[in-house]
Design an enzyme around this catalytic site. Structure first.
Site, short mmCIF file in Angstrom:
data_model
loop_
_atom_site.label_atom_id
_atom_site.label_comp_id
_atom_site.label_asym_id
_atom_site.label_seq_id
_atom_site.Cartn_x
_atom_site.Cartn_y
_atom_site.Cartn_z
N LYS A 80 0.72 -1.17 -0.01
CA LYS A 80 0.06 -0.06 -0.03
C LYS A 80 0.95 1.24 0.14
CE LYS A 80 -4.31 1.17 0.59
NZ LYS A 80 -5.66 0.38 0.05
N GLY A 185 -26.01 1.30 2.46
CA GLY A 185 -25.15 2.23 1.18
C GLY A 185 -25.46 1.48 -0.38
N VAL A 186 -25.88 2.51 -1.07
CA VAL A 186 -26.30 2.08 -2.43
C VAL A 186 -25.55 2.93 -3.21
CG1 VAL A 186 -28.24 0.62 -2.46
CG2 VAL A 186 -28.75 2.94 -2.16
N GLY A 187 -24.00 2.87 -3.15
CA GLY A 187 -23.27 3.44 -3.93
C GLY A 187 -22.78 2.52 -5.14
N ASN A 188 -21.43 3.03 -5.18
CA ASN A 188 -20.88 2.17 -6.69
C ASN A 188 -20.99 0.70 -6.34
OD1 ASN A 188 -19.76 4.12 -8.07
ND2 ASN A 188 -18.03 4.30 -7.00
N VAL A 189 -20.81 0.28 -5.26
CA VAL A 189 -20.92 -1.23 -5.34
C VAL A 189 -22.24 -1.79 -4.86
CG1 VAL A 189 -19.83 -3.24 -3.90
CG2 VAL A 189 -18.34 -1.57 -4.47
N TYR A 191 -25.09 -0.36 -5.03
CA TYR A 191 -26.17 -0.31 -5.79
C TYR A 191 -26.13 -1.43 -7.13
CZ TYR A 191 -29.84 1.31 -9.26
OH TYR A 191 -30.92 1.15 -10.04
P1 NAD Z 1 -19.35 4.54 -2.63
O1 NAD Z 1 -18.86 5.74 -1.97
O2 NAD Z 1 -19.50 4.74 -3.94
O3 NAD Z 1 -20.75 4.15 -1.96
C1 NAD Z 1 -20.77 3.97 -0.37
C2 NAD Z 1 -22.08 4.50 -0.32
O4 NAD Z 1 -22.49 4.49 1.05
C3 NAD Z 1 -22.49 5.92 -0.83
O5 NAD Z 1 -23.40 6.10 -1.43
C4 NAD Z 1 -22.63 6.89 0.36
O6 NAD Z 1 -23.51 8.01 0.47
C5 NAD Z 1 -23.34 5.83 1.63
N1 NAD Z 1 -22.77 5.79 2.89
C6 NAD Z 1 -21.78 6.56 3.61
N2 NAD Z 1 -21.97 6.51 4.64
C7 NAD Z 1 -23.41 5.97 4.97
C8 NAD Z 1 -24.26 5.70 6.30
N3 NAD Z 1 -23.66 6.15 7.32
N4 NAD Z 1 -25.22 5.17 6.21
C9 NAD Z 1 -25.55 4.91 4.81
N5 NAD Z 1 -25.15 4.92 3.74
C10 NAD Z 1 -23.77 5.58 3.91
O7 NAD Z 1 -18.26 3.29 -2.49
P2 NAD Z 1 -18.14 1.98 -2.81
O8 NAD Z 1 -17.00 2.09 -3.82
O9 NAD Z 1 -19.53 1.44 -3.39
O10 NAD Z 1 -17.53 1.18 -1.86
C11 NAD Z 1 -18.34 0.69 -0.77
C12 NAD Z 1 -17.51 0.05 0.29
O11 NAD Z 1 -17.01 -1.15 -0.26
C13 NAD Z 1 -16.41 0.83 1.09
O12 NAD Z 1 -16.24 0.35 2.26
C14 NAD Z 1 -15.32 0.23 -0.08
O13 NAD Z 1 -14.08 0.52 0.97
C15 NAD Z 1 -15.55 -1.20 -0.03
N6 NAD Z 1 -15.00 -1.74 -1.28
C16 NAD Z 1 -15.22 -1.12 -2.57
C17 NAD Z 1 -14.53 -1.83 -3.47
C18 NAD Z 1 -14.71 -1.19 -5.12
O14 NAD Z 1 -14.50 -2.11 -6.07
N7 NAD Z 1 -15.54 -0.08 -5.00
C19 NAD Z 1 -13.71 -2.81 -3.38
C20 NAD Z 1 -13.59 -3.50 -2.14
C21 NAD Z 1 -13.96 -2.98 -1.12
#
Ligand code: NAD
Length: 356
Positions: A80, A185-189, A191
């Site tokens: 890292k 959390g319905v963000g990138n992953v 959703y």
């Molecule tokens: P993201 O930021 O796109 O989505 C996270 C979502 O959670 C957002 O929509 C945000 O508004 C919401 N959120 C934040 N705080 C909140 C709360 N207190 N209550 C409800 N919702 C809340 O991130 P992501 O890329 O979707 O990643 C989500 C998780 O998965 C993170 O912990 C990340 O480290 C982990 N992760 C992601 C990946 C990847 O490929 N993107 C890979 C491994 C692990």
């Protein structure tokens, strides 16, 4: 500041401290273990309050990458990097170029990927001086369509197959129709996970701090909106944390009604003892770094020749890894997180140094 006696040192192979006066770059690169291959891990830019805080973060995260890649059976080690500074104020092209030169000076020991505070565009700037960056090439995604290198679809699909494995193990149910799943959390992953689950006929309950994200899941997937405070204690079959770390803690665990916790968030356990606490409460926990490995698998194939069918098959093997973890946990009556660590160690340590 202690290094070799640092509580998080954990036998790191290499630590590099970089400083470039002209651009203001201050960075630490940690290589935890390269037994399986070059160390790959994100390059994070963060406004750390102290050098100690930056060191602790990089050591902890790089060790985590060794375990994640080993458990995912990919030929990568764990590493890292952290750049000390506020990405909104201190990031510049000169600083990113300097970071690229630093990465190049390490030979092929460490490969950087996108992380908090850095973007694909930033890594492309670094790549002017080094080939040691990943996750920046456009390719065919796991759905067979062109994608820009974003690992989220792969992470979401891996989480989906891992969730299926956990449900089958705990609830004896292969068909997800009617399964009640709460997604925090319905963000990138989150959703995309919701899309897979909706297509499989699951009943979705979602929350997010951004209302538009919730609205999209409600209107497009028929999900039911839930308040942020209710999501963890909802009467559902599965809880899928996809937002924050440390959600599984002394306060939340006694309130969780779901029999399965299977979500993509990193570092879901507030501390290691919560692993055992989940088991004591009869909850099957799919260890976070096992279930969310789809993204790193996707990035790995970028290094060795991307073929989306191979990536898909490898991501689907997450369910076999989880099956193995769940089986061993039952057989030995031990928590799943502990078993995952042990299995990862078997996969990256020399046989004589494994603790079992
Ligand atoms: P993201 O930021 O796109 O989505 C996270 C979502 O959670 C957002 O929509 C945000 O508004 C919401 N959120 C934040 N705080 C909140 C709360 N207190 N209550 C409800 N919702 C809340 O991130 P992501 O890329 O979707 O990643 C989500 C998780 O998965 C993170 O912990 C990340 O480290 C982990 N992760 C992601 C990946 C990847 O490929 N993107 C890979 C491994 C692990």
């Amino acid at each position: 500041m202690s290094v070799f006696s640092h509580p998080e040192f954990s036998q790191h192979e290499q630590l590099n401290f970089f400083c470039d006066e002209q651009s203001g770059l201050k960075a630490i690169v940690a290589v935890h273990n390269t037994n399986r291959g070059p160390a790959l891990g994100g390059c994070r830019m963060w406004n750390y309050r102290s050098d100690e805080e930056a060191l602790r973060d990089v050591l902890r995260l790089s060790k985590g990458m060794t375990y994640k890649s080993a458990l995912a059976n990919i030929d990568l080690g764990g590493g890292k990097s952290v750049i000390i500074g506020d990405p909104r104020q201190h990031k510049s092209e000169a600083l990113l170029e300097a970071m690229g030169r630093c990465l190049e000076s390490m030979g092929d020991r460490y490969i950087a990927a996108e992380d908090s505070g850095t973007s694909v565009a930033d890594l492309k700037v670094m790549s002017r001086h080094t080939g040691n960056v990943a996750g920046i090439t456009e390719r065919i995604g796991i759905d067979g369509k062109p994608c820009n290198g974003d690992p989220s679809p792969a992470t979401a699909y891996g989480t989906f197959v891992g969730l299926q494995a956990a449900v089958k193990h705990k609830l004896g149910q292969q068909d997800l129709r009617g399964l009640r799943v709460a997604i925090q959390g319905v963000g990138n992953v989150g959703y995309r996970l919701a899309q897979h689950l909706a297509a499989a006929g699951a009943e979705l309950y979602v929350t997010d701090i951004h209302q538009e994200q919730v609205a999209r899941a409600v209107s497009e997937l028929g999900a039911i909106e839930v308040g942020a405070e209710q999501i963890l204690s909802l009467d559902v079959d599965v809880l899928a944390p996809c937002a924050l770390g440390a959600v599984l803690n002394d306060v939340s665990i006694p309130q969780i009604k779901a029999k399965v916790v299977a979500g993509a968030s990193n570092n879901q356990l507030a501390s290691p003892e919560h692993d055992a606490m989940l088991r004591e409460h009869g909850i099957l926990y799919a260890p976070d770094y096992a279930i969310n490995a789809g993204g790193i698998i996707d990035i790995f194939y970028e290094r060795v020749g991307h073929d989306h069918r191979k990536v898909l098959a490898h991501i689907e093997s997450i369910s076999e890894t989880l099956d193995e973890i769940f089986r061993r946990a039952d057989l030995q009556d031990r928590p799943t997180g502990e078993i995952a660590n042990e299995l990862a160690e078997e996969r990256f340590m020399a046989p004589e140094t494994v603790s079992v």
